[in-house]
Design an enzyme around this catalytic site. Structure first.
Site, mmCIF file in Angstrom:
data_model
loop_
_atom_site.group_PDB
_atom_site.id
_atom_site.type_symbol
_atom_site.label_atom_id
_atom_site.label_comp_id
_atom_site.label_asym_id
_atom_site.label_seq_id
_atom_site.Cartn_x
_atom_site.Cartn_y
_atom_site.Cartn_z
ATOM 1 N N CYS B 370 -38.462 8.209 -8.235
ATOM 2 C CA CYS B 370 -37.911 9.350 -8.986
ATOM 3 C C CYS B 370 -38.069 9.123 -10.491
ATOM 4 C CB CYS B 370 -36.439 9.602 -8.649
ATOM 5 S SG CYS B 370 -36.195 10.026 -6.933
ATOM 6 N N ALA B 371 -39.154 8.484 -10.866
ATOM 7 C CA ALA B 371 -39.437 8.282 -12.290
ATOM 8 C C ALA B 371 -40.936 8.500 -12.489
ATOM 9 C CB ALA B 371 -39.010 6.881 -12.722
#
Ligand code: SF4
Lengths: 185, 412
Positions: B370-371
């Site tokens: 999630c980055a």
């Protein structure tokens, strides 16, 4: 757009669908098609075509047991629907409104299916239907083009689903020198 | 260590007859017995609502227990008062609450975030920018893995309303200079929101000493059940936040307004943000998780995980085939790495860890965690992340390293 799906015209209906590429479409399904595995396969292809293109799809005259995994696109059975004697046993009973009246003649064919696929499982099957026997990297690359679920392109959730499909005996995975090869059986 | 491990029943489970090595603690830590007991207690003998609704005996007991959990959460962060704690479902909801309810003005409508943010600390603000409500500036989009205070502070201007930054990266584990940034932000009349999701399982927080105005965290990374988290917000600032979700439990009264139409009189404190029936089992679980951390000792947990993290990093750094991500230096219990050989696909190795080891299944995280902006900016397509907690051991890291070596041998 409304498309009639009968066994004898199903291939033609699929052809017209691909040509017209409608934004909204209603499939009206006949008993002759429901009674044939071949006809149902064409119906699923037609549905997948619409889903992958993001078209608004509604299917009339089909109970969930004939199209597990597509419940959200199925219209209720409508007036005069017959109660299904299998409802108690059927895991799809909760989303099923019975047997459409027009299919009373083949009511015996309405039977609980073994399993409903999740979106990710459908995604994996759709990927392997396009190209079978491919590597993990190729699966993820192909996943980017599948609209059923685009969330797997980075995190690889599709492989958790794929491993379930391996357990069901629908997909095989073979490990060879650092690479897995995925194959629809 | 044996006693600690015994507190986590999930560690005893086998998958296909194999032992679990659990290195996905940055996602969620396993649940200790006291938490399981607290949740079980609520579900078994309470199961009712709290918070100024029903006035019966069971409700009063639930309210008392929830209040205790709020007091513990407040003490855990060294907040000035339990009223500064809003229970949320997780860090993501806490940050969304801030993004949507912060009183941005025309003159002060800029938000500074960092490229190191989890999507949850970036997307809520980008969404507000998309709607034309604010302007988002992103620190550290280029350059190396280090991100010092100057690069963040350089983006803070008189128009900055809010600086939102992680306490620790969920990819590299590195800490960020929140205190320095807070000083500069306050000097320019802005406030600071800290995403502490990856910080609190090993580090003691003191929001007042650090100058943090708001802080969001998730309980499931501390041993609480999923679905419970908290947002700390300074009292004076909380009064200025606009409504987020409204409904039952958020009002002191609903009175006839102009023309007789009902008009709500909202509470000014945390109750204004806790609409509807709450996750009481989660709240009690969070209270129990904080007790567990206090008993185990955060300093002890940090010492333990620091040792494992350093060992793992050292061994990985010595391997030519992988690149350890991050600037080095102080960090939380996270180690991420990428394969240098682009033909090696991280997902394959992840599958290998789950399927091919004779006696173990090793759970790590594989992907972009999630980055995605950070991975893209640093030219990394996928990475593998190992993250540790009190129950992990150096011998488990050895299991992983041996698996990695075996995998690389099989590729050659
Ligand atoms: S088997 Fe019966 S209950 Fe189940 S989906 Fe088909 S019609 Fe509905």
């Amino acid at each position: 757009m409304k498309l009639e799906f009968k066994l004898k015209n199903s291939a033609q209906a699929l052809k017209s669908l691909k040509k017209a590429r409608p934004k909204e479409v209603l499939f009206a399904v006949d008993s002759t098609l429901l009674a044939s595995a071949e006809g149902l396969a064409v119906l699923r292809l037609a549905a997948d075509f619409c889903i992958e293109r993001g078209a608004g799809l509604r299917i009339e005259g089909v109970s969930p047991c004939f199209m597990p995994g597509y419940s959200r696109y199925l219209l209720p059975a409508g007036t005069g629907a017959l109660a299904c004697p299998e409802k108690e046993r059927c895991f799809l009973g909760g989303v099923c409104s019975g047997i459409p009246a027009k299919h009373a003649g083949i009511a015996g064919a309405f039977k609980p299916p073994p399993r409903i696929f999740t979106d990710l499982e459908k995604c994996m099957l759709a990927i392997l239907a396009r190209k079978n026997g491919i590597t993990t990297a190729q699966v993820l690359k192909a996943a980017k083009g599948i609209k059923i679920c685009a969330s797997c392109s980075k995190e690889g959730e599709v492989f958790r689903a794929a491993e379930r499909l391996v357990k069901f005996g629908l997909v095989s995975k073979k490990y060879n020198r650092g690479v897995y090869i995925w194959e629809k059986i | 260590m044996k006693n600690i491990r015994a507190q986590f029943p999930a560690l005893r489970r086998r998958v296909n007859g194999k032992k679990i090595v659990y290195f996905d603690n940055a996602c969620s830590v396993l649940k200790p017995r006291p938490v399981i007991k607290a949740v079980d207690h609520y579900l078994s003998v309470l199961g009712v609502c709290a918070g100024g609704r029903s006035g019966h005996a069971l409700s009063a007991i639930t309210e008392e227990l929830c209040h205790e959990a709020r007091v513990k959460t407040s003490a855990f962060l060294n907040a000035a008062s339990p009223s500064e704690i809003i229970f949320t479902s997780n860090t993501t909801e806490g940050i969304n609450l801030v993004a949507k309810s912060f009183p941005f003005t025309r003159a002060k409508n800029e938000v500074v975030v960092t490229a190191f943010d989890h999507h949850s600390n970036m997307l809520p603000f980008l969404e507000e920018q998309r709607k034309g409500n604010i302007k988002v500036k992103i620190a550290g989009l280029d350059g190396g893995w280090a991100l010092d205070a100057d690069r963040i502070c350089g983006l803070i201007t008189a128009r900055t309303a809010l600086v939102s930054l992680p306490r620790a990266s969920n990819v590299t584990g590195q800490f960020f200079p929140v205190e320095e940034v807070a000083r500069e932000a306050h000097r320019k009349g802005a406030v600071v929101l800290a995403d502490a999701a990856q910080y609190l399982s090993t580090c003691r927080e003191d929001v007042r000493a650090a100058g943090i105005d708001m802080l969001a965290f998730s309980g499931h990374k501390l041993g609480a059940p999923p679905g419970i988290g908290a947002l700390y917000c300074r009292t004076a600032l909380m009064r200025k936040l606009k409504n987020f979700k409204v409904g039952g439990g958020t009002v002191s009264n609903v009175v006839p307004g102009a023309g007789g139409a009902p008009q709500a009189r909202y509470f000014s404190d945390f109750r204004r943000f806790e609409a509807g029936i709450q996750n009481y089992s989660g709240i009690l679980g969070l209270g129990a998780a904080l007790d567990f951390l206090a008993e185990a000792g955060l300093e002890r947990i940090k010492r333990h995980t620091d040792g494992i993290t350093a060992f793992c990093k050292r061994r990985l750094a010595a391997m030519e085939t992988v690149e350890v991500l991050g600037p080095g230096g102080a960090c939380g219990p996270i180690v991420s790495f990428a394969f240098r050989d682009k033909r090696i696909f991280a997902q394959d190795f992840n599958l290998f860890l789950n399927n091919e080891l004779p006696r173990h299944v090793v759970c790590v995280r594989c992907g972009s965690h999630c980055a995605i902006p950070l991975h893209r900016a640093r030219g990394v397509s996928q990475s593998l992340r190992l993250s540790f907690f009190i129950y992990n051991t150096e011998s488990e890291v050895r299991v992983f390293l041996e698996a990695l070596e075996e995998y690389l041998r099989s590729v050659r």
